[in-house]
Design an enzyme around this catalytic site. Structure first.
Site, PDB file in Angstrom:
ATOM      1  N   ASN A   9     -21.553 -14.713  15.697  1.00  0.00           N
ATOM      2  CA  ASN A   9     -20.657 -15.624  14.973  1.00  0.00           C
ATOM      3  C   ASN A   9     -19.409 -15.785  15.828  1.00  0.00           C
ATOM      4  O   ASN A   9     -18.591 -14.864  15.910  1.00  0.00           O
ATOM      5  CB  ASN A   9     -20.320 -15.014  13.605  1.00  0.00           C
ATOM      6  N   LYS A  11     -16.979 -17.650  15.288  1.00  0.00           N
ATOM      7  CA  LYS A  11     -15.808 -18.005  14.476  1.00  0.00           C
ATOM      8  C   LYS A  11     -15.095 -19.207  15.137  1.00  0.00           C
ATOM      9  O   LYS A  11     -15.769 -20.046  15.729  1.00  0.00           O
ATOM     10  CB  LYS A  11     -14.909 -16.786  14.282  1.00  0.00           C
ATOM     11  N   HIS A  93     -19.106 -16.294   4.295  1.00  0.00           N
ATOM     12  CA  HIS A  93     -18.445 -15.261   5.098  1.00  0.00           C
ATOM     13  C   HIS A  93     -17.168 -14.823   4.379  1.00  0.00           C
ATOM     14  O   HIS A  93     -16.492 -15.646   3.749  1.00  0.00           O
ATOM     15  CB  HIS A  93     -18.130 -15.822   6.493  1.00  0.00           C
ATOM     16  N   GLU A  95     -14.327 -14.301   5.435  1.00  0.00           N
ATOM     17  CA  GLU A  95     -13.126 -15.047   5.831  1.00  0.00           C
ATOM     18  C   GLU A  95     -13.015 -16.335   5.033  1.00  0.00           C
ATOM     19  O   GLU A  95     -11.910 -16.798   4.722  1.00  0.00           O
ATOM     20  CB  GLU A  95     -13.162 -15.304   7.353  1.00  0.00           C
ATOM     21  N   GLU A 163     -21.592  -7.413   5.237  1.00  0.00           N
ATOM     22  CA  GLU A 163     -20.418  -7.292   6.091  1.00  0.00           C
ATOM     23  C   GLU A 163     -19.258  -6.706   5.287  1.00  0.00           C
ATOM     24  O   GLU A 163     -18.536  -7.449   4.601  1.00  0.00           O
ATOM     25  CB  GLU A 163     -20.005  -8.667   6.630  1.00  0.00           C
ATOM     26  N   GLY A 169     -13.772  -6.886  12.545  1.00  0.00           N
ATOM     27  CA  GLY A 169     -12.698  -7.031  13.522  1.00  0.00           C
ATOM     28  C   GLY A 169     -11.740  -5.856  13.582  1.00  0.00           C
ATOM     29  O   GLY A 169     -10.659  -5.962  14.161  1.00  0.00           O
ATOM     30  N   SER A 209     -17.849  -4.979  13.331  1.00  0.00           N
ATOM     31  CA  SER A 209     -17.568  -4.124  14.490  1.00  0.00           C
ATOM     32  C   SER A 209     -18.822  -3.578  15.170  1.00  0.00           C
ATOM     33  O   SER A 209     -18.826  -2.448  15.659  1.00  0.00           O
ATOM     34  CB  SER A 209     -16.617  -2.977  14.100  1.00  0.00           C
ATOM     35  N   GLY A 231     -16.751 -10.495  17.346  1.00  0.00           N
ATOM     36  CA  GLY A 231     -16.076 -10.390  18.642  1.00  0.00           C
ATOM     37  C   GLY A 231     -17.018 -10.146  19.816  1.00  0.00           C
ATOM     38  O   GLY A 231     -16.885 -10.778  20.871  1.00  0.00           O
TER      39      GLY A 231
HETATM   40  P1  13P Z   1     -16.708  -8.386  14.266  1.00  0.00           P
HETATM   41  O1  13P Z   1     -18.056  -8.082  14.915  1.00  0.00           O
HETATM   42  O2  13P Z   1     -15.725  -8.975  15.206  1.00  0.00           O
HETATM   43  O3  13P Z   1     -16.217  -7.194  13.505  1.00  0.00           O
HETATM   44  O4  13P Z   1     -16.969  -9.544  13.175  1.00  0.00           O
HETATM   45  C1  13P Z   1     -18.020  -9.425  12.284  1.00  0.00           C
HETATM   46  C2  13P Z   1     -18.199 -10.708  11.590  1.00  0.00           C
HETATM   47  O5  13P Z   1     -17.359 -11.145  10.839  1.00  0.00           O
HETATM   48  C3  13P Z   1     -19.437 -11.464  11.869  1.00  0.00           C
HETATM   49  O6  13P Z   1     -19.626 -12.497  10.963  1.00  0.00           O
END
Ligand code: 13P
Length: 251
Positions: A9, A11, A93, A95, A163, A169, A209, A231
């Site tokens: 992802n 983002k 998600h 977010e 998640e 993150g 993560s 990330g």
């Molecule tokens: P990270 O791998 O950066 O923690 O993000 C996870 C995520 O939100 C994937 O959708």
């Protein structure tokens, strides 16, 4: 048998000039046994699909509108993502649930639109640290699942991603026992609602993560069929390390 899925992802990251990462990734991993997917910003889907048509990677979106078309300035429909060459769409998600106040019923309507367009919905669920500390994790995930997953869901048109919000993150990850507890619970919930055939066929991803250094132990957890990676999916070496760990995982 559920084919394993390594999903990235990106983002709101990436320009056309960043697509070279995919050359590096697919050259290093030309024949993955896992399915490899990158969910890109909508602007990058068509250029990536054109450039990497023959590579062992597919592309997805990160959200869509529930309607096919109309007066929704700034939005993108599932049909448009499909037209650009996407095969999957991430929905719900955390977010988006947090920053845009997306509720379960909105996620469910979007998932129906994604299914109707012939794409696969990757529906995300997960608890906050506050929920976990209050021992509400499974209740909360059960509620998100029943509210967000449409009745039309099958192993072919739907993937479920766990998640934990506090692991996204942050570099923090749950213990393997905590991941196992949630994934076993999600599998049992799916079997209860959809029957054993569909329940067993849906792929369950862990996200939060994930990196090459922790991928082996996460992929050894029962009922973890892959990862949704933020990330680390931006760097060919890191995402490649995760693909390699997933290919090597048993089960
Ligand atoms: P990270 O791998 O950066 O923690 O993000 C996870 C995520 O939100 C994937 O959708």
């Amino acid at each position: 048998m559920r084919q394993k899925l390594a999903a990235g992802n990106w983002k709101m990251n990436g320009l056309v000039s960043d697509l070279g990462m995919i050359d590096t990734l697919t050259s290093a991993h030309p024949k993955p046994s896992s399915e490899v997917l990158l969910c890109l910003p909508a602007t990058l889907i068509a250029p990536a699909v054109q450039r990497f048509a023959k590579a062992p990677v597919s592309f997805g979106g990160q959200d869509c509108h529930a309607e096919t078309s109309g007066a929704f300035t700034g939005d993108v429909s599932a049909a448009m993502l499909k037209d650009a060459g996407a095969t999957h769409v991430i929905l719900g998600h955390s977010e988006r649930r947090t920053a845009y106040d997306e509720q379960d019923d909105a996620v469910r309507a979007k998932a129906q639109a994604v299914t109707a367009a012939g794409l696969t919905a990757i529906i995300c669920v997960g608890e906050s640290l506050e929920d976990r500390e209050a021992a509400k994790t499974l209740d909360l995930i059960g509620g998100q699942m029943s509210g967000s997953i449409p009745d039309e869901a099958t192993g072919g048109n739907f993937v479920l991603a766990y998640e934990p919000i506090w692991a996204i993150g942050t570099g923090l990850t749950p213990t393997m026992d905590q991941i196992a507890e949630v994934h076993d619970f999600m599998r049992a919930q799916l079997e209860d609602r959809f029957g054993e055939g569909i329940g067993q066929s849906v792929r369950l991803l862990y996200g939060g993560s994930v990196k090459p250094a922790n991928a082996d132990e996460i992929f050894a957890v029962p009922n973890v069929d892959g990862a949704l990676v933020g990330g680390a999916s931006l760097k060919a070496e890191d995402f490649g390390g995760i693909v390699k760990a997933l290919d090597a995982a048993e089960g």
